[in-house]
Design a protein around this motif. Structure first.
Motif, PDB file in Angstrom:
ATOM      1  N   MET A   7       3.526  -4.120   9.831  1.00  0.00           N
ATOM      2  CA  MET A   7       2.078  -4.218   9.631  1.00  0.00           C
ATOM      3  C   MET A   7       1.278  -3.472  10.698  1.00  0.00           C
ATOM      4  SD  MET A   7       1.624  -5.579   6.809  1.00  0.00           S
ATOM      5  CE  MET A   7      -0.135  -5.789   6.837  1.00  0.00           C
ATOM      6  N   ALA A   8       1.741  -3.467  11.939  1.00  0.00           N
ATOM      7  CA  ALA A   8       1.012  -2.768  13.002  1.00  0.00           C
ATOM      8  C   ALA A   8       0.940  -1.267  12.716  1.00  0.00           C
ATOM      9  CB  ALA A   8       1.681  -3.018  14.347  1.00  0.00           C
ATOM     10  N   MET A   9       2.036  -0.707  12.305  1.00  0.00           N
ATOM     11  CA  MET A   9       2.065   0.719  11.992  1.00  0.00           C
ATOM     12  C   MET A   9       1.284   1.019  10.714  1.00  0.00           C
ATOM     13  SD  MET A   9       3.336   2.129  14.384  1.00  0.00           S
ATOM     14  CE  MET A   9       4.493   3.359  14.779  1.00  0.00           C
ATOM     15  N   ILE A  10       1.345   0.112   9.753  1.00  0.00           N
ATOM     16  CA  ILE A  10       0.587   0.308   8.514  1.00  0.00           C
ATOM     17  C   ILE A  10      -0.897   0.394   8.832  1.00  0.00           C
ATOM     18  CG2 ILE A  10      -0.132  -0.801   6.352  1.00  0.00           C
ATOM     19  CD1 ILE A  10       2.753  -1.867   6.096  1.00  0.00           C
ATOM     20  N   ASP A  11      -1.390  -0.517   9.664  1.00  0.00           N
ATOM     21  CA  ASP A  11      -2.799  -0.507  10.045  1.00  0.00           C
ATOM     22  C   ASP A  11      -3.159   0.779  10.789  1.00  0.00           C
ATOM     23  OD1 ASP A  11      -3.109  -3.002   8.916  1.00  0.00           O
ATOM     24  OD2 ASP A  11      -2.909  -4.086  10.814  1.00  0.00           O
ATOM     25  N   LYS A  12      -2.300   1.180  11.722  1.00  0.00           N
ATOM     26  CA  LYS A  12      -2.561   2.381  12.519  1.00  0.00           C
ATOM     27  C   LYS A  12      -2.651   3.616  11.630  1.00  0.00           C
ATOM     28  CE  LYS A  12      -0.380   5.407  15.881  1.00  0.00           C
ATOM     29  NZ  LYS A  12       0.852   5.722  16.564  1.00  0.00           N
ATOM     30  N   PHE A  13      -1.668   3.797  10.744  1.00  0.00           N
ATOM     31  CA  PHE A  13      -1.637   4.989   9.907  1.00  0.00           C
ATOM     32  C   PHE A  13      -2.715   4.953   8.821  1.00  0.00           C
ATOM     33  CE2 PHE A  13       2.941   5.287  11.338  1.00  0.00           C
ATOM     34  CZ  PHE A  13       2.684   6.316  12.228  1.00  0.00           C
ATOM     35  N   SER A  14      -3.100   3.766   8.372  1.00  0.00           N
ATOM     36  CA  SER A  14      -4.189   3.662   7.406  1.00  0.00           C
ATOM     37  C   SER A  14      -5.498   4.111   8.031  1.00  0.00           C
ATOM     38  CB  SER A  14      -4.327   2.226   6.902  1.00  0.00           C
ATOM     39  OG  SER A  14      -3.193   1.853   6.177  1.00  0.00           O
ATOM     40  N   GLU A  15      -5.762   3.676   9.245  1.00  0.00           N
ATOM     41  CA  GLU A  15      -6.984   4.080   9.958  1.00  0.00           C
ATOM     42  C   GLU A  15      -6.989   5.589  10.216  1.00  0.00           C
ATOM     43  OE1 GLU A  15      -7.349   1.764  13.509  1.00  0.00           O
ATOM     44  OE2 GLU A  15      -7.406  -0.125  12.404  1.00  0.00           O
ATOM     45  N   GLU A  16      -5.850   6.109  10.643  1.00  0.00           N
ATOM     46  CA  GLU A  16      -5.750   7.538  10.921  1.00  0.00           C
ATOM     47  C   GLU A  16      -5.957   8.349   9.641  1.00  0.00           C
ATOM     48  OE1 GLU A  16      -2.563  10.694  12.831  1.00  0.00           O
ATOM     49  OE2 GLU A  16      -2.306   8.559  13.230  1.00  0.00           O
ATOM     50  N   SER A  17      -5.401   7.859   8.541  1.00  0.00           N
ATOM     51  CA  SER A  17      -5.550   8.531   7.257  1.00  0.00           C
ATOM     52  C   SER A  17      -7.019   8.572   6.830  1.00  0.00           C
ATOM     53  CB  SER A  17      -4.712   7.812   6.204  1.00  0.00           C
ATOM     54  OG  SER A  17      -4.900   8.376   4.939  1.00  0.00           O
ATOM     55  N   ARG A  29       3.242  10.218   4.859  1.00  0.00           N
ATOM     56  CA  ARG A  29       4.695   9.972   4.860  1.00  0.00           C
ATOM     57  C   ARG A  29       5.053   8.844   5.822  1.00  0.00           C
ATOM     58  NH1 ARG A  29       5.230  15.801   5.052  1.00  0.00           N
ATOM     59  NH2 ARG A  29       5.492  15.497   7.273  1.00  0.00           N
ATOM     60  N   LYS A  30       4.432   8.850   7.002  1.00  0.00           N
ATOM     61  CA  LYS A  30       4.695   7.789   7.980  1.00  0.00           C
ATOM     62  C   LYS A  30       4.207   6.440   7.454  1.00  0.00           C
ATOM     63  CE  LYS A  30       4.489  10.839  11.984  1.00  0.00           C
ATOM     64  NZ  LYS A  30       3.738  11.217  13.190  1.00  0.00           N
ATOM     65  N   LEU A  31       3.085   6.446   6.750  1.00  0.00           N
ATOM     66  CA  LEU A  31       2.546   5.214   6.173  1.00  0.00           C
ATOM     67  C   LEU A  31       3.498   4.668   5.112  1.00  0.00           C
ATOM     68  CD1 LEU A  31       0.196   3.215   5.969  1.00  0.00           C
ATOM     69  CD2 LEU A  31      -0.871   4.761   4.319  1.00  0.00           C
ATOM     70  N   ASP A  32       4.042   5.546   4.282  1.00  0.00           N
ATOM     71  CA  ASP A  32       5.013   5.104   3.271  1.00  0.00           C
ATOM     72  C   ASP A  32       6.257   4.503   3.919  1.00  0.00           C
ATOM     73  OD1 ASP A  32       3.338   5.922   1.251  1.00  0.00           O
ATOM     74  OD2 ASP A  32       4.362   7.856   0.941  1.00  0.00           O
ATOM     75  N   ALA A  33       6.717   5.123   4.994  1.00  0.00           N
ATOM     76  CA  ALA A  33       7.890   4.604   5.699  1.00  0.00           C
ATOM     77  C   ALA A  33       7.585   3.242   6.321  1.00  0.00           C
ATOM     78  CB  ALA A  33       8.334   5.587   6.775  1.00  0.00           C
ATOM     79  N   ALA A  34       6.380   3.098   6.849  1.00  0.00           N
ATOM     80  CA  ALA A  34       5.991   1.815   7.443  1.00  0.00           C
ATOM     81  C   ALA A  34       5.899   0.734   6.370  1.00  0.00           C
ATOM     82  CB  ALA A  34       4.658   1.952   8.180  1.00  0.00           C
ATOM     83  N   HIS A  35       5.447   1.089   5.174  1.00  0.00           N
ATOM     84  CA  HIS A  35       5.398   0.129   4.066  1.00  0.00           C
ATOM     85  C   HIS A  35       6.804  -0.329   3.690  1.00  0.00           C
ATOM     86  CE1 HIS A  35       1.263  -0.332   2.768  1.00  0.00           C
ATOM     87  NE2 HIS A  35       1.057   0.985   2.902  1.00  0.00           N
ATOM     88  N   GLU A  36       7.754   0.591   3.675  1.00  0.00           N
ATOM     89  CA  GLU A  36       9.139   0.247   3.341  1.00  0.00           C
ATOM     90  C   GLU A  36       9.730  -0.715   4.358  1.00  0.00           C
ATOM     91  OE1 GLU A  36      11.413   3.788   2.837  1.00  0.00           O
ATOM     92  OE2 GLU A  36      10.244   4.456   1.102  1.00  0.00           O
ATOM     93  N   ARG A  37       9.386  -0.497   5.637  1.00  0.00           N
ATOM     94  CA  ARG A  37       9.890  -1.379   6.698  1.00  0.00           C
ATOM     95  C   ARG A  37       9.123  -2.697   6.772  1.00  0.00           C
ATOM     96  NH1 ARG A  37       9.159   3.346   9.763  1.00  0.00           N
ATOM     97  NH2 ARG A  37       7.446   2.296  10.836  1.00  0.00           N
ATOM     98  N   GLY A  38       7.882  -2.697   6.256  1.00  0.00           N
ATOM     99  CA  GLY A  38       7.042  -3.888   6.347  1.00  0.00           C
ATOM    100  C   GLY A  38       6.422  -4.049   7.724  1.00  0.00           C
TER     101      GLY A  38
END
Length: 118
Positions: A30-40, A19-28
């Motif tokens: 990139m730092a959070m996208i990378d963080k949540f992708s690795e955690e996932s 869910r956090k990754l989807d929200a980060a994608h909506e905001r664009g």
């Protein structure tokens, strides 16, 4: 903590991370996208590891139960008064077909396993 609880917690964390990754994608972001992708990815690996451990434990238990000398399907009367049956038969293990152990062993009906004939 047992494996079932750990697996549930990991799945909950993975869901929250998605869910956090989807929200980060909506905001664009990139730092959070990378963080949540690795955690996932890390959570998916851990979930896979726990599932393999669970399967290994069920397999061991299945081997132990199937190595008992005597087995037979239980009648409806025996199933209805399971307490009496377990008291009368020393070392009885009852396996239901819908449990993980029952599915692993390929049981089609409620079966009792014991070291001696009952």
């Amino acid at each position: 903590m047992n494996l079932k609880q750990e697996l549930q917690q990991l799945n909950n964390r993975l869901d929250a991370t998605r869910r956090k990754l989807d929200a980060a994608h909506e905001r664009g972001d990139m730092a959070m996208i990378d963080k949540f992708s690795e955690e996932s990815q890390a959570l998916k690996k851990r979930i896979e590891s726990v599932k393999k451990t669970q399967a290994r434990q069920v397999g061991k238990q299945g081997n132990k139960v199937s190595s008992l000398a005597f087995k037979r399907p239980l009648t409806k009367e025996e199933q209805a008064d399971m307490g009496k049956l377990k008291k009368s038969v020393r070392g009885l293990v009852v396996v239901h077909p819908l449990t993980a152990l029952g599915r692993e062993m390929g049981i089609k009906e409620v079966t009792g396993f014991a070291p001696k004939k009952f």
